[in-house]
Design a protein around this motif. Sequence first.
Motif, PDB file in Angstrom:
ATOM      1  N   THR A  80      30.884  -7.450 -30.052  1.00 32.76           N
ATOM      2  CA  THR A  80      31.929  -7.632 -31.055  1.00 32.76           C
ATOM      3  C   THR A  80      32.008  -6.386 -31.916  1.00 32.76           C
ATOM      4  O   THR A  80      31.000  -5.707 -32.125  1.00 32.76           O
ATOM      5  CB  THR A  80      31.678  -8.862 -31.949  1.00 32.76           C
ATOM      6  OG1 THR A  80      30.451  -8.678 -32.655  1.00 32.76           O
ATOM      7  CG2 THR A  80      31.615 -10.137 -31.136  1.00 32.76           C
ATOM      8  N   ARG A  81      33.214  -6.100 -32.382  1.00 31.57           N
ATOM      9  CA  ARG A  81      33.437  -4.942 -33.237  1.00 31.57           C
ATOM     10  C   ARG A  81      34.383  -5.356 -34.353  1.00 31.57           C
ATOM     11  O   ARG A  81      35.308  -6.138 -34.122  1.00 31.57           O
ATOM     12  CB  ARG A  81      34.097  -3.789 -32.465  1.00 31.57           C
ATOM     13  CG  ARG A  81      33.296  -3.207 -31.342  1.00 31.57           C
ATOM     14  CD  ARG A  81      33.518  -3.838 -30.029  1.00 31.57           C
ATOM     15  NE  ARG A  81      34.842  -3.644 -29.431  1.00 31.57           N
ATOM     16  CZ  ARG A  81      35.235  -4.304 -28.358  1.00 31.57           C
ATOM     17  NH1 ARG A  81      34.466  -5.187 -27.779  1.00 31.57           N
ATOM     18  NH2 ARG A  81      36.426  -4.095 -27.844  1.00 31.57           N
ATOM     19  N   ASP A  82      34.161  -4.819 -35.536  1.00 27.50           N
ATOM     20  CA  ASP A  82      35.029  -5.114 -36.666  1.00 27.50           C
ATOM     21  C   ASP A  82      35.907  -3.908 -36.976  1.00 27.50           C
ATOM     22  O   ASP A  82      35.420  -2.774 -37.017  1.00 27.50           O
ATOM     23  CB  ASP A  82      34.221  -5.457 -37.913  1.00 27.50           C
ATOM     24  CG  ASP A  82      33.507  -6.790 -37.807  1.00 27.50           C
ATOM     25  OD1 ASP A  82      33.991  -7.653 -37.049  1.00 27.50           O
ATOM     26  OD2 ASP A  82      32.480  -6.973 -38.474  1.00 27.50           O
ATOM     27  N   ARG A 140      42.666 -17.571 -41.536  1.00 32.32           N
ATOM     28  CA  ARG A 140      42.002 -17.136 -40.306  1.00 32.32           C
ATOM     29  C   ARG A 140      42.959 -17.365 -39.138  1.00 32.32           C
ATOM     30  O   ARG A 140      43.560 -18.433 -39.019  1.00 32.32           O
ATOM     31  CB  ARG A 140      40.719 -17.912 -40.084  1.00 32.32           C
ATOM     32  CG  ARG A 140      39.955 -17.408 -38.883  1.00 32.32           C
ATOM     33  CD  ARG A 140      38.600 -18.042 -38.773  1.00 32.32           C
ATOM     34  NE  ARG A 140      37.916 -17.477 -37.629  1.00 32.32           N
ATOM     35  CZ  ARG A 140      36.928 -18.051 -37.022  1.00 32.32           C
ATOM     36  NH1 ARG A 140      36.468 -19.206 -37.456  1.00 32.32           N
ATOM     37  NH2 ARG A 140      36.359 -17.478 -35.993  1.00 32.32           N
ATOM     38  N   GLN A 175      40.292 -12.427 -40.176  1.00 26.67           N
ATOM     39  CA  GLN A 175      39.939 -13.153 -41.395  1.00 26.67           C
ATOM     40  C   GLN A 175      40.513 -12.369 -42.572  1.00 26.67           C
ATOM     41  O   GLN A 175      40.090 -11.246 -42.833  1.00 26.67           O
ATOM     42  CB  GLN A 175      38.429 -13.302 -41.522  1.00 26.67           C
ATOM     43  CG  GLN A 175      37.866 -14.159 -40.414  1.00 26.67           C
ATOM     44  CD  GLN A 175      36.399 -14.421 -40.579  1.00 26.67           C
ATOM     45  OE1 GLN A 175      35.941 -14.742 -41.672  1.00 26.67           O
ATOM     46  NE2 GLN A 175      35.649 -14.293 -39.503  1.00 26.67           N
ATOM     47  N   ASP A 178      36.090   1.665 -32.791  1.00 30.26           N
ATOM     48  CA  ASP A 178      35.895   0.586 -31.822  1.00 30.26           C
ATOM     49  C   ASP A 178      34.802   0.996 -30.840  1.00 30.26           C
ATOM     50  O   ASP A 178      35.093   1.550 -29.782  1.00 30.26           O
ATOM     51  CB  ASP A 178      37.205   0.300 -31.091  1.00 30.26           C
ATOM     52  CG  ASP A 178      37.118  -0.886 -30.143  1.00 30.26           C
ATOM     53  OD1 ASP A 178      36.129  -1.632 -30.187  1.00 30.26           O
ATOM     54  OD2 ASP A 178      38.065  -1.064 -29.353  1.00 30.26           O
ATOM     55  N   ILE A 236      39.266  -8.422 -42.309  1.00 36.40           N
ATOM     56  CA  ILE A 236      38.512  -7.906 -41.171  1.00 36.40           C
ATOM     57  C   ILE A 236      39.035  -8.577 -39.903  1.00 36.40           C
ATOM     58  O   ILE A 236      39.306  -9.774 -39.894  1.00 36.40           O
ATOM     59  CB  ILE A 236      37.005  -8.221 -41.321  1.00 36.40           C
ATOM     60  CG1 ILE A 236      36.418  -7.509 -42.531  1.00 36.40           C
ATOM     61  CG2 ILE A 236      36.233  -7.880 -40.060  1.00 36.40           C
ATOM     62  CD1 ILE A 236      36.379  -6.000 -42.409  1.00 36.40           C
ATOM     63  N   SER A 271      39.220  -2.826 -39.793  1.00 31.47           N
ATOM     64  CA  SER A 271      39.797  -3.237 -41.073  1.00 31.47           C
ATOM     65  C   SER A 271      41.239  -3.678 -40.934  1.00 31.47           C
ATOM     66  O   SER A 271      42.015  -3.064 -40.215  1.00 31.47           O
ATOM     67  CB  SER A 271      39.739  -2.069 -42.061  1.00 31.47           C
ATOM     68  OG  SER A 271      38.419  -1.659 -42.272  1.00 31.47           O
ATOM     69  N   THR A 274      37.729  -9.100 -36.064  1.00 29.17           N
ATOM     70  CA  THR A 274      36.617  -8.960 -35.129  1.00 29.17           C
ATOM     71  C   THR A 274      37.188  -8.958 -33.720  1.00 29.17           C
ATOM     72  O   THR A 274      37.843  -9.908 -33.306  1.00 29.17           O
ATOM     73  CB  THR A 274      35.603 -10.104 -35.311  1.00 29.17           C
ATOM     74  OG1 THR A 274      35.127 -10.080 -36.665  1.00 29.17           O
ATOM     75  CG2 THR A 274      34.429  -9.950 -34.358  1.00 29.17           C
TER      76      THR A 274
END
Length: 185
Positions: free
Chosen positions: A142-144, A35, A181, A136, A160, A146, A162
């Motif tokens: 918050t947005r994830d 992380r 992460q 986005d 991912i 790849s 974030t």
Amino acid sequence: MEAKRLVLALFLLFLLSKSSAFPSRKSRVHKPCKRLVFYFHDIIYNGKNSKNATATIVGAPAWGNRTLLANQNHFGDLVVFDDPITLDNNLHSAPVGRAQGIYVYDRKEIFTAWLGFSFVFNSTEHKGSINFAGADPLMNKTRDVSVIGGTGDFFMARGIATLMTDAFEGEVYFRLRVDIQLYEC
């Protein structure tokens, strides 16, 4: 008759056993193997700030131009960036790498973009790159997106990222907090 019962009982016992032919259906818990948290700082060219700009509009719709972001949620603008990455939210902190890529404002009705970019590192702590792609929806807290690969210390990384808008000043500056992460390290 007893033989048939015995065969049936053995067959049922076989079906109910936890053999390797019938693996249990426990759900897998995904835990990241690494992380990382970084900040990247985007200063878009506005016609007056060429010395400080780290991003510029390279494509615009017919009703827009390449100096100011278009109306209608910036729909159609294509921006290329080369932004500093820092370990904290201070623009003037020593950069640990560069965020390099594009974002495209891709909807008229909603303020949203599509991102394709890399974090490129060349520091004592990290060498190589982490590559990202995804939608986005900018109005979400918050947005994830790849994590689709990497090089060097991050070879073949998957995971991912974030994103969270940490700060913005009009349409010239924004800062994103990126919580990465990785699940394949």
